[in-house]
Design a protein around this motif. Sequence first.
Motif, PDB file in Angstrom:
ATOM      1  N   ILE A 202       0.827  -1.211   0.000  1.00  8.04           N
ATOM      2  CA  ILE A 202       0.000   0.000   0.000  1.00  8.04           C
ATOM      3  C   ILE A 202       0.862   1.263   0.000  1.00  8.04           C
ATOM      4  O   ILE A 202       1.645   1.484   0.929  1.00  8.04           O
ATOM      5  CB  ILE A 202      -0.949   0.022   1.229  1.00  8.04           C
ATOM      6  CG1 ILE A 202      -1.840  -1.233   1.225  1.00  8.04           C
ATOM      7  CG2 ILE A 202      -1.804   1.286   1.226  1.00  8.04           C
ATOM      8  CD1 ILE A 202      -2.765  -1.341   2.421  1.00  8.04           C
ATOM      9  N   GLN A 252     -15.385   7.576   0.402  1.00 13.10           N
ATOM     10  CA  GLN A 252     -14.233   6.895  -0.215  1.00 13.10           C
ATOM     11  C   GLN A 252     -13.220   6.371   0.804  1.00 13.10           C
ATOM     12  O   GLN A 252     -12.417   5.497   0.475  1.00 13.10           O
ATOM     13  CB  GLN A 252     -13.511   7.851  -1.181  1.00 13.10           C
ATOM     14  CG  GLN A 252     -14.308   8.195  -2.427  1.00 13.10           C
ATOM     15  CD  GLN A 252     -15.227   9.407  -2.209  1.00 13.10           C
ATOM     16  OE1 GLN A 252     -15.528   9.788  -1.081  1.00 13.10           O
ATOM     17  NE2 GLN A 252     -15.689   9.990  -3.306  1.00 13.10           N
ATOM     18  N   TYR A 256     -12.836  -0.871   0.676  1.00 13.06           N
ATOM     19  CA  TYR A 256     -11.771  -1.871   0.510  1.00 13.06           C
ATOM     20  C   TYR A 256     -11.102  -1.631  -0.834  1.00 13.06           C
ATOM     21  O   TYR A 256     -11.750  -1.188  -1.798  1.00 13.06           O
ATOM     22  CB  TYR A 256     -12.368  -3.293   0.483  1.00 13.06           C
ATOM     23  CG  TYR A 256     -12.755  -3.855   1.839  1.00 13.06           C
ATOM     24  CD1 TYR A 256     -12.518  -3.143   3.009  1.00 13.06           C
ATOM     25  CD2 TYR A 256     -13.346  -5.106   1.941  1.00 13.06           C
ATOM     26  CE1 TYR A 256     -12.884  -3.676   4.243  1.00 13.06           C
ATOM     27  CE2 TYR A 256     -13.709  -5.642   3.167  1.00 13.06           C
ATOM     28  CZ  TYR A 256     -13.479  -4.920   4.316  1.00 13.06           C
ATOM     29  OH  TYR A 256     -13.841  -5.439   5.535  1.00 13.06           O
ATOM     30  N   TRP A 257      -9.822  -1.927  -0.919  1.00 11.32           N
ATOM     31  CA  TRP A 257      -9.117  -1.912  -2.185  1.00 11.32           C
ATOM     32  C   TRP A 257      -8.836  -3.360  -2.569  1.00 11.32           C
ATOM     33  O   TRP A 257      -8.004  -4.033  -1.977  1.00 11.32           O
ATOM     34  CB  TRP A 257      -7.811  -1.125  -2.102  1.00 11.32           C
ATOM     35  CG  TRP A 257      -7.076  -1.113  -3.419  1.00 11.32           C
ATOM     36  CD1 TRP A 257      -6.095  -1.973  -3.802  1.00 11.32           C
ATOM     37  CD2 TRP A 257      -7.286  -0.230  -4.513  1.00 11.32           C
ATOM     38  NE1 TRP A 257      -5.667  -1.684  -5.083  1.00 11.32           N
ATOM     39  CE2 TRP A 257      -6.399  -0.606  -5.543  1.00 11.32           C
ATOM     40  CE3 TRP A 257      -8.142   0.856  -4.744  1.00 11.32           C
ATOM     41  CZ2 TRP A 257      -6.333   0.045  -6.774  1.00 11.32           C
ATOM     42  CZ3 TRP A 257      -8.057   1.512  -5.955  1.00 11.32           C
ATOM     43  CH2 TRP A 257      -7.167   1.098  -6.960  1.00 11.32           C
ATOM     44  N   GLU A 258      -9.632  -3.849  -3.519  1.00 14.97           N
ATOM     45  CA  GLU A 258      -9.421  -5.204  -4.037  1.00 14.97           C
ATOM     46  C   GLU A 258      -9.546  -5.111  -5.547  1.00 14.97           C
ATOM     47  O   GLU A 258     -10.653  -5.113  -6.075  1.00 14.97           O
ATOM     48  CB  GLU A 258     -10.480  -6.170  -3.450  1.00 14.97           C
ATOM     49  CG  GLU A 258     -10.163  -6.594  -2.027  1.00 14.97           C
ATOM     50  CD  GLU A 258     -11.349  -7.194  -1.279  1.00 14.97           C
ATOM     51  OE1 GLU A 258     -12.503  -6.890  -1.608  1.00 14.97           O
ATOM     52  OE2 GLU A 258     -11.091  -7.974  -0.335  1.00 14.97           O
ATOM     53  N   LEU A 261     -11.422   0.218  -6.154  1.00 12.47           N
ATOM     54  CA  LEU A 261     -12.029   0.707  -4.926  1.00 12.47           C
ATOM     55  C   LEU A 261     -13.477   0.225  -4.786  1.00 12.47           C
ATOM     56  O   LEU A 261     -14.273   0.379  -5.698  1.00 12.47           O
ATOM     57  CB  LEU A 261     -11.997   2.247  -4.932  1.00 12.47           C
ATOM     58  CG  LEU A 261     -12.426   2.935  -3.636  1.00 12.47           C
ATOM     59  CD1 LEU A 261     -11.473   2.649  -2.504  1.00 12.47           C
ATOM     60  CD2 LEU A 261     -12.538   4.443  -3.830  1.00 12.47           C
ATOM     61  N   VAL A 344      -8.649   1.016   3.293  1.00  9.56           N
ATOM     62  CA  VAL A 344      -7.862   2.046   2.607  1.00  9.56           C
ATOM     63  C   VAL A 344      -7.476   3.199   3.530  1.00  9.56           C
ATOM     64  O   VAL A 344      -6.812   4.130   3.096  1.00  9.56           O
ATOM     65  CB  VAL A 344      -8.610   2.590   1.370  1.00  9.56           C
ATOM     66  CG1 VAL A 344      -8.875   1.477   0.370  1.00  9.56           C
ATOM     67  CG2 VAL A 344      -9.904   3.284   1.750  1.00  9.56           C
ATOM     68  N   ASP A 376      -4.565   5.048   1.587  1.00  5.53           N
ATOM     69  CA  ASP A 376      -4.024   4.308   0.445  1.00  5.53           C
ATOM     70  C   ASP A 376      -4.124   5.206  -0.793  1.00  5.53           C
ATOM     71  O   ASP A 376      -5.230   5.523  -1.246  1.00  5.53           O
ATOM     72  CB  ASP A 376      -4.876   3.036   0.270  1.00  5.53           C
ATOM     73  CG  ASP A 376      -4.342   2.122  -0.814  1.00  5.53           C
ATOM     74  OD1 ASP A 376      -3.599   2.602  -1.686  1.00  5.53           O
ATOM     75  OD2 ASP A 376      -4.687   0.921  -0.785  1.00  5.53           O
ATOM     76  N   ARG A 378      -3.569   4.615  -3.796  1.00  4.53           N
ATOM     77  CA  ARG A 378      -4.161   3.990  -4.975  1.00  4.53           C
ATOM     78  C   ARG A 378      -5.660   4.298  -4.984  1.00  4.53           C
ATOM     79  O   ARG A 378      -6.287   4.381  -6.035  1.00  4.53           O
ATOM     80  CB  ARG A 378      -3.992   2.451  -4.925  1.00  4.53           C
ATOM     81  CG  ARG A 378      -2.556   1.992  -4.999  1.00  4.53           C
ATOM     82  CD  ARG A 378      -2.468   0.495  -4.740  1.00  4.53           C
ATOM     83  NE  ARG A 378      -3.071   0.121  -3.452  1.00  4.53           N
ATOM     84  CZ  ARG A 378      -3.082  -1.115  -2.960  1.00  4.53           C
ATOM     85  NH1 ARG A 378      -2.550  -2.102  -3.658  1.00  4.53           N
ATOM     86  NH2 ARG A 378      -3.624  -1.376  -1.795  1.00  4.53           N
ATOM     87  N   ALA A 379      -6.213   4.422  -3.771  1.00  4.90           N
ATOM     88  CA  ALA A 379      -7.661   4.536  -3.633  1.00  4.90           C
ATOM     89  C   ALA A 379      -8.152   5.983  -3.549  1.00  4.90           C
ATOM     90  O   ALA A 379      -9.160   6.335  -4.142  1.00  4.90           O
ATOM     91  CB  ALA A 379      -8.120   3.768  -2.398  1.00  4.90           C
TER      92      ALA A 379
END
Lengths: 402, 85
Positions: A202, A252, A256-258, A261, A344, A376, A378-379
Amino acid sequence: MIEFNMPSLGADMEDGTLVEWRVKPGDRVKRGDIVADVDTQKGLIEIEVFDEGTIDQLLIKEGEKVPVGTAMAFIIPEGEPEMAKKESPAPKVKTEPKKKKKKKNEVKKKAIEPTAKEILTGSVDRKKISPLARKIAAEKSIDISSITGTGPRGSIVVRDVERAAEGKGKSRKKVKEDKKAQAQKGLRAAIASAMSKSNREIPHFYLEAKIDMSKAMAWLKKTNKKRDVKDRLLSVVLLIKAMAKAAEKVPQVNAYWEKGLHLKEAINIGFAVSLRQGGVVIPAIQDALQKSLPELMLLLTDLIPRAKGLKLRSSELSESTITLTNIGEGSVATVFGIIYPPQVAIVGFGTITEEAWAENGTISSRPVIHVTLAADHRAIDGYLGSRFLTAIKDHLQNPAAL
Amino acid sequence: MKDKETKAVIFQILIKIAPDVDPETLEMEDNIREVLGIDSFDFLQFIIGLDEEFGLKTPEEDYGKITTLKALITYIKAAKQRLIK
């Protein structure tokens, strides 16, 4: 037919040992029922079922250690005829061979805690024992065959039973301590694996805000004055509720980040509970947004002691959508957390301390808390993170509305 | 109630709320929360226990007065005196 599998209670759990089934074939179950006790790295966990129906078959035995995802039982869903049983696929049981070590433990336990039958049928008759000694031995569940007599012609007298009872107490204590040490080691390994994964995968970014807690603390003091000591609130419930409300505004962060998002509808705040002997457990405060401050306090009163004793339910360990870590007391002003995947965001609250506060051209002393967000990247991005922390701050300025 | 008995009851309450601590290691002047690692949640349970056992009503503003065993025993004695009057 529904397969009931060994649940995953976090990214760090690989397997679990079935300690006890709480149901048997033919029992009806509904969502939320506890069906089994499973020993995991996070302690002895009560496993809940999420389907409604009738238990058809139990596929694994008590004492068996199986990987996450292994079928543990078949459940016939509500409305489905029992005939479905025959069409069910062969169970995918991935059983690990029983370890020798475990067997050894069992033997040890048995020696220490003889069953009632063993006590009764032990080689009692071959041993001479005084009536009073026999009575005490029965009361204290001591296996007479294990006692060496020091009375006339080797007969067992009261002092022998008492000595044996003392020894039994000691060895019980030792087994308990060993088990605790083992759980401790497991917990440490679980934390190590989850935190390493988080730091590896992360891309964290961090934000910090300072919040004036004058209004919140004054409100708390006022409300606690009216409350019986049992019903007093701790400042942490204000933080939990403010965080839940802020997560409602900035959804947001509650996700979860899988492989992308996924926003979560329920706001389940994972509440980090430190164990005195080391380690952290994070039970979920489910639907924190819908709960009043006294309800949150009541929930903590139930949750915290169980978390400290490593006695939580499966849903409490697996359903957090965002985490709160709270340093609480001491002199630490700021805490930056590590995200618990696949979440996240993690929010860190430091200790509330008196600080010089400048506002409208004047400086005064106020109770201040430092709140951080580790998120996170990315998210979510800094802008959302900043909106989230600002929302927490705003809610804490109006404690009566929390 | 003698100081020794008061101390024994205090220890019982501490063990109940924090089963893994050993209050016997506490010196009279030690800060109870710091030495035993009692957080605010445990401390509230401790106050609830004290109130139940000794029949007190400890207000929040008095929390700062009962940080050590010595201070706590003195506080309980004074509070019980007030109750008798």
